[in-house]
Design a protein around this motif. Structure first.
Motif, PDB file in Angstrom:
ATOM      1  N   ASP A  81       0.731  -1.405  -0.206  1.00  0.00           N
ATOM      2  CA  ASP A  81       0.236  -0.285  -0.010  1.00  0.00           C
ATOM      3  C   ASP A  81       1.043   1.366   0.061  1.00  0.00           C
ATOM      4  OD1 ASP A  81      -2.498  -1.086   0.251  1.00  0.00           O
ATOM      5  OD2 ASP A  81      -2.383  -2.165   2.245  1.00  0.00           O
ATOM      6  N   ALA A  82       2.247   0.574  -0.769  1.00  0.00           N
ATOM      7  CA  ALA A  82       2.852   2.418  -0.814  1.00  0.00           C
ATOM      8  C   ALA A  82       3.154   3.323  -1.312  1.00  0.00           C
ATOM      9  CB  ALA A  82       4.009   2.288  -0.226  1.00  0.00           C
ATOM     10  N   GLY A  83       2.283   2.923  -2.576  1.00  0.00           N
ATOM     11  CA  GLY A  83       2.471   3.927  -3.777  1.00  0.00           C
ATOM     12  C   GLY A  83       2.518   3.170  -4.955  1.00  0.00           C
ATOM     13  N   PRO A  84       2.872   3.559  -5.760  1.00  0.00           N
ATOM     14  CA  PRO A  84       3.596   2.474  -7.184  1.00  0.00           C
ATOM     15  C   PRO A  84       5.073   1.884  -6.772  1.00  0.00           C
ATOM     16  CG  PRO A  84       3.339   5.031  -7.638  1.00  0.00           C
ATOM     17  CD  PRO A  84       3.599   4.648  -6.434  1.00  0.00           C
ATOM     18  N   ARG A  85       5.068   1.020  -7.659  1.00  0.00           N
ATOM     19  CA  ARG A  85       5.517  -0.331  -7.738  1.00  0.00           C
ATOM     20  C   ARG A  85       6.596   0.078  -8.157  1.00  0.00           C
ATOM     21  NH1 ARG A  85       2.113  -6.030  -6.330  1.00  0.00           N
ATOM     22  NH2 ARG A  85       0.849  -5.098  -4.368  1.00  0.00           N
TER      23      ARG A  85
ATOM     24  N   GLU B 283       1.980   4.638 -13.203  1.00  0.00           N
ATOM     25  CA  GLU B 283       0.606   4.833 -13.300  1.00  0.00           C
ATOM     26  C   GLU B 283      -0.047   3.638 -13.543  1.00  0.00           C
ATOM     27  OE1 GLU B 283      -2.406   8.060 -14.114  1.00  0.00           O
ATOM     28  OE2 GLU B 283      -0.490   8.298 -14.632  1.00  0.00           O
TER      29      GLU B 283
ATOM     30  N   ARG C  96      10.188   3.736  -4.640  1.00  0.00           N
ATOM     31  CA  ARG C  96       9.899   3.474  -3.163  1.00  0.00           C
ATOM     32  C   ARG C  96      11.034   2.725  -3.171  1.00  0.00           C
ATOM     33  NH1 ARG C  96       5.224  -1.151  -2.914  1.00  0.00           N
ATOM     34  NH2 ARG C  96       3.260   0.458  -3.786  1.00  0.00           N
TER      35      ARG C  96
ATOM     36  N   LYS D 105      -3.805  -2.310 -12.793  1.00  0.00           N
ATOM     37  CA  LYS D 105      -4.634  -0.820 -12.671  1.00  0.00           C
ATOM     38  C   LYS D 105      -5.469   0.161 -13.241  1.00  0.00           C
ATOM     39  CE  LYS D 105      -0.579   0.330  -9.474  1.00  0.00           C
ATOM     40  NZ  LYS D 105       0.388   1.349  -9.682  1.00  0.00           N
TER      41      LYS D 105
END
Length: 469
Positions: free
Chosen positions: A261-265, A372, A398, A463
């Motif tokens: 859950d920390a944003g774009p991988r 994205e 990340r 996504k």
């Protein structure tokens, strides 16, 4: 060190220890074979005092006198008085001192017995010398030491041979069995000492325990060593059912559950130094992720010594550097690879200022649409100890995953790479151990796999948003 460390030392160096053990046994046997056999012959004498017609009190006094004299007689046995006649009678090629070293006389406590022991390289001669020494000693005591004052009288001291020497059948030395065992013990001790010293002086990464001692970040996976890695770097594609391919799938599974859950991988994969398998790890991991149905972008961020284009067998003249200078759009630079949703962005031409380009605002504009649209973005970056590129681009993502090669990466090098990330404020996501042996104490447990089975894993949720053109 803990008990498991000593067990690992023995396991890792068992061949060396076994060789030195065998050499020790052989050395003991060889030393025993070089020794001249020694035979021991013994005779026993009884010392008494002649007390003919004496009362009981005189007998007791005579026995006490004999016990007192025996202690002196023991020293007389190895003197010239006794040994010179022995040398003359047997024709020995020995001096008195030389023969004395091989003749031993002892007396048991509180007895009137004398034990004469002779050591010689010839069994029969040892017995002859022992018996002759006993005879010579009898003559020396009765005719010289205890000669009666009255001429013609009999000496009161009587020396009687109670047990004559016999020819020994077995040598007493060398003790072959003992020498072989002693040689084996010494060889084993030397082998263990050398193995321990090698381990103490060895500062390379070997096991997961070594990495755990340097960082609290998780070990994401272990990649098996493959001597054919240079010939088939994309093992997940070339031999998908091999143990090494399975190790990349295990790494894939761990990566899928890493901070979801920390944003774009977007992950940067680097290493402390060159030749530690970061590029092949990145490429195979990208293929393994794409197998699950995820959209994956593989970016060659090594703008100094790019390898991804060669590994993926694609055209690499146009790529990331062209996108960063605005010559081409990122969507046009991406090249689809394989039948899955895997796209590769090669490095392009090698620029004169890689660090500045990777740290520019243009790099942010490249990573934003990639993060994205794609489920995973993997960036292959140069080694951390050589240049700052990995730390620079890692600050925009990340975090960084470090590849450390078992048996090659030194502990101080890995520590230096970790300090570089900490100084730059870059998040270290974990460590991947590459080139792990498939057997032995340093091997990595890959789990139980059924080779030939189809691997079915749920693809991560894709996504919904797409990067706008």
């Amino acid at each position: 060190m803990e008990l498991r460390d000593y067990v690992r030392i023995l396991h890792r160096n068992w061949i060396l220890i076994l060789i030195l053990l065998i050499l020790g046994l052989a050395a003991g046997a060889g030393y025993a074979a070089l020794q001249q056999p020694k035979y021991v012959a013994s005779t026993q004498l009884y010392v008494s005092v002649h007390t003919e017609g004496a009362a009981t009190g005189d007998l007791v006094q005579g026995t006490t006198f004999a016990r007192q004299m025996v202690t002196s007689y023991v020293d007389v046995v190895s003197t010239a008085l006794v040994l010179e006649p022995v040398i003359d009678e047997l024709g020995l090629d020995d001096s008195v001192a030389g023969l004395s070293d091989r003749v031993t006389a002892t007396t048991p406590l509180n007895t009137v017995l004398i034990d004469i022991t002779v050591t010689d390289g010839d069994a029969e001669q040892a017995a002859d010398i022992a018996n002759t020494v006993a005879s010579s000693f009898q003559d020396a005591v009765q005719e010289t030491l205890e000669q009666p004052a009255v001429e013609g009288a009999v000496s009161p001291v009587q020396i009687t041979v109670t047990e004559p020497a016999v020819t020994p059948t077995q040598p007493t030395s060398p003790n072959v069995r003992m020498l072989i065992i002693l040689g084996g013990i010494i060889g084993l001790a030397v082998g263990i000492a050398i193995a321990t010293l090698r381990t103490v002086l060895d500062n390379r990464i070997h096991t997961l325990h070594d990495i755990e001692a340097l960082t609290d970040r998780p070990v994401l996976g272990g990649i098996a060593y493959d001597p054919e890695a240079t010939k088939r770097p994309l093992i997940v594609h070339a031999d998908p059912r091999s143990p090494r391919a399975e190790s990349f799938r295990s790494l894939r599974t761990n990566l899928q559950f890493l901070n979801v859950d920390a944003g774009p991988r977007i992950f940067v994969i680097s290493s402390a130094g060159p030749g530690e398998g970061k590029s092949t790890t990145t490429a195979n991991l990208a293929i393994a992720l794409a197998e699950t149905g995820a959209r994956v972008a593989l970016v060659d961020g090594d703008l100094r010594l790019p390898r991804v284009a060669d590994y993926m067998d694609i055209e690499g003249s146009v790529g990331l550097t062209d996108v960063l200078i605005g010559r081409i759009d990122v969507a046009d630079a991406l090249q689809k690879w394989g039948t899955n949703d895997l796209f590769v962005l090669p490095s392009g031409q090698v620029p004169p200022n890689p660090s500045e380009m990777l740290g520019s605002a243009a790099m942010d504009q490249v990573l934003a649409p990639l993060g994205e649209y794609f489920d995973y973005v993997l960036i292959d970056a140069p080694p951390l100890l050589l240049v700052t590129d990995a730390a620079v681009v890692g600050s925009k993502t990340r975090g960084v995953i470090i590849a450390a090669a078992s048996g090659k990466t030194k502990k101080q090098e890995l520590e230096g790479a970790l300090r570089s990330l900490e100084t730059a404020g870059v998040n270290l996501l974990g460590v991947v151990v590459t080139m792990l042996p498939t057997k032995g104490p340093d091997s990595y447990g890959y789990g139980a796999y059924t080779y030939g089975a189809t691997h079915t894993e749920d693809a991560p949720a894709k996504k919904r948003k797409r990067a706008k053109a």
